[in-house]
Design a protein around this motif. Structure first.
Motif, PDB file in Angstrom:
ATOM      1  N   PHE A  22     -19.676   2.136 -46.083  1.00 35.96           N
ATOM      2  CA  PHE A  22     -19.243   1.584 -47.367  1.00 35.96           C
ATOM      3  C   PHE A  22     -19.248   2.659 -48.444  1.00 35.96           C
ATOM      4  N   GLU A  23     -18.360   2.489 -49.415  1.00 37.99           N
ATOM      5  CA  GLU A  23     -18.238   3.447 -50.504  1.00 37.99           C
ATOM      6  C   GLU A  23     -17.957   2.700 -51.801  1.00 37.99           C
ATOM      7  N   VAL A  24     -18.652   3.083 -52.868  1.00 36.01           N
ATOM      8  CA  VAL A  24     -18.428   2.534 -54.194  1.00 36.01           C
ATOM      9  C   VAL A  24     -18.218   3.716 -55.125  1.00 36.01           C
ATOM     10  N   SER A  25     -17.160   3.660 -55.937  1.00 31.66           N
ATOM     11  CA  SER A  25     -16.915   4.777 -56.854  1.00 31.66           C
ATOM     12  C   SER A  25     -16.314   4.284 -58.155  1.00 31.66           C
ATOM     13  N   GLY A  26     -16.463   5.101 -59.178  1.00 34.19           N
ATOM     14  CA  GLY A  26     -15.865   4.861 -60.478  1.00 34.19           C
ATOM     15  C   GLY A  26     -15.105   6.095 -60.900  1.00 34.19           C
ATOM     16  N   SER A  27     -13.976   5.891 -61.580  1.00 34.87           N
ATOM     17  CA  SER A  27     -13.131   7.005 -61.989  1.00 34.87           C
ATOM     18  C   SER A  27     -12.711   6.845 -63.431  1.00 34.87           C
ATOM     19  N   SER A  28     -12.458   7.969 -64.056  1.00 39.23           N
ATOM     20  CA  SER A  28     -11.878   7.999 -65.388  1.00 39.23           C
ATOM     21  C   SER A  28     -10.673   8.921 -65.326  1.00 39.23           C
ATOM     22  N   TYR A  29      -9.486   8.377 -65.636  1.00 40.34           N
ATOM     23  CA  TYR A  29      -8.242   9.120 -65.527  1.00 40.34           C
ATOM     24  C   TYR A  29      -7.628   9.370 -66.895  1.00 40.34           C
ATOM     25  N   TYR A  30      -6.872  10.446 -66.976  1.00 42.58           N
ATOM     26  CA  TYR A  30      -5.996  10.676 -68.113  1.00 42.58           C
ATOM     27  C   TYR A  30      -4.600  10.349 -67.621  1.00 42.58           C
ATOM     28  N   SER A  31      -3.862   9.562 -68.378  1.00 40.91           N
ATOM     29  CA  SER A  31      -2.565   9.071 -67.937  1.00 40.91           C
ATOM     30  C   SER A  31      -1.429   9.668 -68.744  1.00 40.91           C
ATOM     31  N   THR A  32      -0.309   9.863 -68.080  1.00 41.83           N
ATOM     32  CA  THR A  32       0.949  10.192 -68.733  1.00 41.83           C
ATOM     33  C   THR A  32       1.951   9.143 -68.293  1.00 41.83           C
ATOM     34  N   GLY A  33       3.131   9.124 -68.832  1.00 47.37           N
ATOM     35  CA  GLY A  33       4.152   8.187 -68.376  1.00 47.37           C
ATOM     36  C   GLY A  33       4.028   6.833 -69.013  1.00 47.37           C
ATOM     37  N   MET A  34       4.161   5.756 -68.213  1.00 52.16           N
ATOM     38  CA  MET A  34       4.246   4.410 -68.778  1.00 52.16           C
ATOM     39  C   MET A  34       3.004   4.003 -69.557  1.00 52.16           C
ATOM     40  N   PHE A  35       1.840   4.493 -69.184  1.00 50.84           N
ATOM     41  CA  PHE A  35       0.634   4.139 -69.919  1.00 50.84           C
ATOM     42  C   PHE A  35       0.484   4.990 -71.174  1.00 50.84           C
ATOM     43  N   GLY A  36       1.313   6.017 -71.321  1.00 53.45           N
ATOM     44  CA  GLY A  36       1.194   6.918 -72.457  1.00 53.45           C
ATOM     45  C   GLY A  36      -0.044   7.775 -72.309  1.00 53.45           C
ATOM     46  N   PRO A  37      -0.253   8.680 -73.251  1.00 58.20           N
ATOM     47  CA  PRO A  37      -1.458   9.509 -73.164  1.00 58.20           C
ATOM     48  C   PRO A  37      -2.691   8.688 -73.533  1.00 58.20           C
ATOM     49  N   ARG A  38      -3.430   8.254 -72.541  1.00 55.78           N
ATOM     50  CA  ARG A  38      -4.645   7.471 -72.776  1.00 55.78           C
ATOM     51  C   ARG A  38      -5.559   7.553 -71.566  1.00 55.78           C
ATOM     52  N   THR A  39      -6.753   7.041 -71.727  1.00 57.23           N
ATOM     53  CA  THR A  39      -7.739   7.051 -70.656  1.00 57.23           C
ATOM     54  C   THR A  39      -7.711   5.717 -69.919  1.00 57.23           C
ATOM     55  N   ILE A  40      -7.836   5.785 -68.618  1.00 54.24           N
ATOM     56  CA  ILE A  40      -7.838   4.594 -67.769  1.00 54.24           C
ATOM     57  C   ILE A  40      -9.092   4.625 -66.907  1.00 54.24           C
ATOM     58  N   GLY A  41      -9.745   3.504 -66.760  1.00 53.77           N
ATOM     59  CA  GLY A  41     -10.919   3.406 -65.898  1.00 53.77           C
ATOM     60  C   GLY A  41     -10.572   2.700 -64.603  1.00 53.77           C
ATOM     61  N   GLU A  42     -11.273   3.059 -63.546  1.00 48.14           N
ATOM     62  CA  GLU A  42     -11.028   2.430 -62.250  1.00 48.14           C
ATOM     63  C   GLU A  42     -12.339   2.271 -61.494  1.00 48.14           C
ATOM     64  N   VAL A  43     -12.457   1.166 -60.776  1.00 45.95           N
ATOM     65  CA  VAL A  43     -13.576   0.929 -59.865  1.00 45.95           C
ATOM     66  C   VAL A  43     -12.971   0.744 -58.482  1.00 45.95           C
ATOM     67  N   SER A  44     -13.591   1.345 -57.478  1.00 46.63           N
ATOM     68  CA  SER A  44     -13.049   1.309 -56.125  1.00 46.63           C
ATOM     69  C   SER A  44     -14.147   0.942 -55.132  1.00 46.63           C
ATOM     70  N   LEU A  45     -13.814   0.048 -54.204  1.00 43.49           N
ATOM     71  CA  LEU A  45     -14.703  -0.334 -53.107  1.00 43.49           C
ATOM     72  C   LEU A  45     -14.004   0.043 -51.808  1.00 43.49           C
ATOM     73  N   GLY A  46     -14.676   0.796 -50.954  1.00 46.23           N
ATOM     74  CA  GLY A  46     -14.041   1.253 -49.731  1.00 46.23           C
ATOM     75  C   GLY A  46     -14.869   0.954 -48.499  1.00 46.23           C
ATOM     76  N   TYR A  47     -14.198   0.935 -47.359  1.00 41.40           N
ATOM     77  CA  TYR A  47     -14.846   0.715 -46.075  1.00 41.40           C
ATOM     78  C   TYR A  47     -14.146   1.569 -45.020  1.00 41.40           C
ATOM     79  N   SER A  48     -14.920   2.300 -44.222  1.00 43.28           N
ATOM     80  CA  SER A  48     -14.359   3.121 -43.146  1.00 43.28           C
ATOM     81  C   SER A  48     -14.065   2.247 -41.946  1.00 43.28           C
ATOM     82  N   VAL A  49     -12.791   2.173 -41.568  1.00 41.13           N
ATOM     83  CA  VAL A  49     -12.387   1.334 -40.436  1.00 41.13           C
ATOM     84  C   VAL A  49     -12.340   2.114 -39.127  1.00 41.13           C
ATOM     85  N   ALA A  50     -12.339   3.434 -39.218  1.00 44.83           N
ATOM     86  CA  ALA A  50     -12.326   4.317 -38.052  1.00 44.83           C
ATOM     87  C   ALA A  50     -12.907   5.649 -38.513  1.00 44.83           C
ATOM     88  N   PRO A  51     -13.229   6.539 -37.592  1.00 48.86           N
ATOM     89  CA  PRO A  51     -13.733   7.845 -38.037  1.00 48.86           C
ATOM     90  C   PRO A  51     -12.768   8.508 -39.017  1.00 48.86           C
TER      91      PRO A  51
END
Length: 161
Positions: free
Chosen positions: A28-57
């Motif tokens: 299992f994996e839990v992570s948080g990210s902070s991105y700088y965006s260009t394009g449709m979101f314009g120049p701004r900061t975006i936050g993300e939370v991610s939950l992951g699971y390894s299904v194979a090596p």
């Protein structure tokens, strides 16, 4: 979009030279990210939370949720499911390409837009710090159709459990 995917998927397989994939004992994996965006979101900061699971090596599935500007009239949110592979470059360093699909919605520049399907391509350079903790830098291309695409660049912190 078809052109991007037709080039990206073969590149993903080439980058993931299957002979150097390394199985990690933590699933299992839990992570948080902070991105700088260009394009449709314009120049701004975006936050993300991610939950992951390894299904194979060295192959994992991740459920990602991102949002921007929760406290203003300009809001955007999205969620996606992505598949990634983790080729080990050296002892604690991984280069992780991934492909994902999901939905985006919200209000940008005073204009409400409906929930749309989106696709994403990303590459993360990850360094395993200590006992499952990791940090990384990720570059992601996110597209929800003509005029609704963006590049995200950001830092990621997380733990493998």
């Amino acid at each position: 979009m078809k052109k991007i995917l037709s080039v990206a998927l073969p590149l993903l397989l080439i980058l993931c030279n299957w002979t150097v994939l390394d199985a990690q004992e933590n699933k299992f994996e839990v992570s948080g990210s902070s991105y700088y965006s260009t394009g449709m979101f314009g120049p701004r900061t975006i936050g993300e939370v991610s939950l992951g699971y390894s299904v194979a090596p060295a192959v994992s599935l991740s459920l990602n949720g991102l949002c921007t500007n929760l406290y203003s009239s300009d809001k955007a949110w999205g969620t996606s499911l992505s598949v990634s592979a983790s080729p080990k470059i050296c002892e604690n360093f991984f280069l992780i390409p991934s492909v994902g699909a999901g939905v985006l919605g919200g209000m940008l520049n005073g204009k409400h837009y409906n929930v749309r399907a989106c696709a994403s391509l990303s590459v993360e350079a990850r360094y395993m710090l200590y006992d499952g903790f990791f940090c990384g830098f990720e570059s992601r291309y996110l597209s929800a159709g003509p005029g609704l695409d963006t590049f995200l660049f950001g830092l990621k912190l997380g733990i493998r459990l």
